[in-house]
Design a protein around this motif. Sequence first.
Motif, mmCIF file in Angstrom:
data_model
loop_
_atom_site.group_PDB
_atom_site.id
_atom_site.type_symbol
_atom_site.label_atom_id
_atom_site.label_comp_id
_atom_site.label_asym_id
_atom_site.label_seq_id
_atom_site.Cartn_x
_atom_site.Cartn_y
_atom_site.Cartn_z
ATOM 1 N N ILE A 4 -8.862 2.533 7.866
ATOM 2 C CA ILE A 4 -8.439 2.227 6.500
ATOM 3 C C ILE A 4 -6.987 1.775 6.535
ATOM 4 C CG2 ILE A 4 -8.045 3.150 4.185
ATOM 5 C CD1 ILE A 4 -10.269 5.202 4.786
ATOM 6 N N ASP A 5 -6.732 0.614 5.970
ATOM 7 C CA ASP A 5 -5.378 0.065 5.855
ATOM 8 C C ASP A 5 -4.830 0.479 4.496
ATOM 9 O OD1 ASP A 5 -3.086 -1.451 5.624
ATOM 10 O OD2 ASP A 5 -4.035 -3.357 6.141
ATOM 11 N N ALA A 192 11.492 14.683 8.596
ATOM 12 C CA ALA A 192 11.960 15.971 8.073
ATOM 13 C C ALA A 192 11.409 16.228 6.669
ATOM 14 C CB ALA A 192 13.485 16.009 8.064
ATOM 15 N N VAL A 193 11.414 15.199 5.837
ATOM 16 C CA VAL A 193 10.893 15.342 4.471
ATOM 17 C C VAL A 193 9.385 15.586 4.503
ATOM 18 C CG1 VAL A 193 10.590 14.192 2.244
ATOM 19 C CG2 VAL A 193 12.759 13.979 3.460
ATOM 20 N N ALA A 194 8.657 14.833 5.345
ATOM 21 C CA ALA A 194 7.209 15.009 5.445
ATOM 22 C C ALA A 194 6.851 16.390 5.980
ATOM 23 C CB ALA A 194 6.609 13.919 6.333
ATOM 24 N N THR A 195 7.671 16.903 6.877
ATOM 25 C CA THR A 195 7.433 18.235 7.428
ATOM 26 C C THR A 195 7.747 19.321 6.396
ATOM 27 O OG1 THR A 195 7.974 17.441 9.661
ATOM 28 C CG2 THR A 195 8.061 19.816 9.293
ATOM 29 N N LYS A 196 8.767 19.096 5.614
ATOM 30 C CA LYS A 196 9.227 20.083 4.631
ATOM 31 C C LYS A 196 8.239 20.261 3.475
ATOM 32 C CE LYS A 196 13.272 20.738 1.572
ATOM 33 N NZ LYS A 196 14.586 20.134 1.207
ATOM 34 N N TYR A 197 7.618 19.154 3.037
ATOM 35 C CA TYR A 197 6.773 19.201 1.842
ATOM 36 C C TYR A 197 5.310 18.938 2.199
ATOM 37 C CZ TYR A 197 11.274 18.793 -0.500
ATOM 38 O OH TYR A 197 12.571 19.007 -0.912
ATOM 39 N N PRO A 198 4.398 19.820 1.786
ATOM 40 C CA PRO A 198 2.979 19.658 2.131
ATOM 41 C C PRO A 198 2.359 18.355 1.640
ATOM 42 C CG PRO A 198 3.391 21.867 1.274
ATOM 43 C CD PRO A 198 4.642 21.081 1.056
ATOM 44 N N ASN A 199 2.857 17.824 0.526
ATOM 45 C CA ASN A 199 2.225 16.650 -0.090
ATOM 46 C C ASN A 199 2.908 15.326 0.241
ATOM 47 O OD1 ASN A 199 0.265 18.237 -1.338
ATOM 48 N ND2 ASN A 199 1.534 18.594 -3.141
ATOM 49 N N VAL A 200 3.820 15.310 1.209
ATOM 50 C CA VAL A 200 4.505 14.066 1.586
ATOM 51 C C VAL A 200 3.927 13.543 2.900
ATOM 52 C CG1 VAL A 200 6.702 12.997 2.211
ATOM 53 C CG2 VAL A 200 6.610 14.713 0.382
ATOM 54 N N HIS A 201 3.626 12.232 2.909
ATOM 55 C CA HIS A 201 3.031 11.588 4.068
ATOM 56 C C HIS A 201 3.801 10.317 4.421
ATOM 57 C CE1 HIS A 201 -0.001 13.949 1.948
ATOM 58 N NE2 HIS A 201 -0.579 14.155 3.112
ATOM 59 N N ILE A 202 3.525 9.783 5.593
ATOM 60 C CA ILE A 202 4.178 8.567 6.086
ATOM 61 C C ILE A 202 3.100 7.549 6.431
ATOM 62 C CG2 ILE A 202 5.702 7.592 7.862
ATOM 63 C CD1 ILE A 202 6.738 10.458 8.356
ATOM 64 N N ASP A 203 3.286 6.283 6.041
ATOM 65 C CA ASP A 203 2.378 5.263 6.567
ATOM 66 C C ASP A 203 3.150 4.258 7.425
ATOM 67 O OD1 ASP A 203 2.667 2.491 5.455
ATOM 68 O OD2 ASP A 203 2.185 3.372 3.515
ATOM 69 N N THR A 204 2.430 3.638 8.340
ATOM 70 C CA THR A 204 3.052 2.817 9.389
ATOM 71 C C THR A 204 3.112 1.336 9.050
ATOM 72 O OG1 THR A 204 0.944 2.519 10.552
ATOM 73 C CG2 THR A 204 2.288 4.430 11.165
ATOM 74 N N SER A 205 2.901 0.983 7.792
ATOM 75 C CA SER A 205 2.911 -0.424 7.398
ATOM 76 C C SER A 205 4.219 -1.111 7.765
ATOM 77 C CB SER A 205 2.678 -0.546 5.888
ATOM 78 O OG SER A 205 3.627 0.216 5.171
ATOM 79 N N VAL A 228 0.379 11.242 9.050
ATOM 80 C CA VAL A 228 0.669 9.832 9.307
ATOM 81 C C VAL A 228 -0.582 8.999 9.069
ATOM 82 C CG1 VAL A 228 1.573 8.157 10.963
ATOM 83 C CG2 VAL A 228 2.394 10.533 11.015
ATOM 84 N N LEU A 229 -0.436 7.915 8.284
ATOM 85 C CA LEU A 229 -1.547 7.048 7.907
ATOM 86 C C LEU A 229 -1.285 5.631 8.407
ATOM 87 C CD1 LEU A 229 -1.245 9.409 5.700
ATOM 88 C CD2 LEU A 229 -2.579 7.912 4.216
ATOM 89 N N PHE A 230 -2.337 4.940 8.790
ATOM 90 C CA PHE A 230 -2.218 3.567 9.271
ATOM 91 C C PHE A 230 -2.108 2.589 8.106
ATOM 92 C CE2 PHE A 230 -4.622 -0.402 10.171
ATOM 93 C CZ PHE A 230 -3.670 -1.002 10.982
ATOM 94 N N GLY A 231 -1.164 1.658 8.226
ATOM 95 C CA GLY A 231 -1.031 0.566 7.264
ATOM 96 C C GLY A 231 -0.501 -0.665 7.955
ATOM 97 N N THR A 232 -0.674 -1.833 7.343
ATOM 98 C CA THR A 232 -0.247 -3.084 7.976
ATOM 99 C C THR A 232 0.878 -3.803 7.247
ATOM 100 O OG1 THR A 232 -1.878 -4.402 6.753
ATOM 101 C CG2 THR A 232 -2.553 -3.509 8.916
#
Length: 270
Positions: A4-5, A192-205, A228-232
């Motif tokens: 999923i992109d 650090a922010v993604a680790t600190k908060y349960p609802n924060v994620h990162i995408d690689t777009s 971490v989520l895949f994005g383009t």
Amino acid sequence: MTVIDVWAQHPTLRFLQQDMLASLRRWVGEQIPTEEPSPELTVAAMDAGGVDRALLSAWYGPEGPLISNDEVAAVVATAPERFAGVASVDVRQPMAAVRELRRAVNELGFKALRIVPWLWGLPPNDRRYYPLYAECVELGIPFCTQVGHTGPLRTSETGRPIPYLDDVALEFPELTIVAGHIGYPWTTEMIAVATKYPNVHIDTSAYTVRRYPTELVNYLRSHGRHKVLFGTNYPMITAEKALTELASLELDEETTRLFLGGNAQRVFQL
């Protein structure tokens, strides 16, 4: 394995013709087409990269919509099993923006809201975003945004994860946040922010695998496998190009599954 992109655009001509995107076109060596791109072109690019589904985002800025919510909905309708919509709105008109977001989700079936802060020159902790955050929580959808430096020649300051996104996550603990474009050169801050908060994620777009910062790869391999989520950022980067060196990440099968699609299915309720 489902791919999923989570950050793509089906571009309009007025989006592709924007002068502010000239630096991106220079980087990727693309020319502006003379006709509106067809949905079939986007599907073909997805097929070439092995993408099962793409979240297509609208783009709203101070000059108006470069890709409107209704234009996104029209493309999604051509292949609803391949596409899902992500809304955008004019943050300068808070009540109109909230109503448009409700329409996009309740009537058009969109899965998230995306605001690109550098377009507005307003960091995510600006008061004009806050009614939208509350509405995202009520609608049960993620808020998606951009972190890190800007490719276009605009200020990068709005993309700093700390303090801006940190403030938002602190004040809206129920809000699911997906921060796109990794956050470079503040990748460590974003992790650090993604680790600190349960609802924060990162995408690689906006990044190919070979350009992922080492810190992000280490995070993905360890305690960040669910974050971490895949994005383009298609059409700037295709999935085929983005994933060319996926094996070099040396991810185990479960982490690969989560990264390519499992996390997106959970976060966007697909």
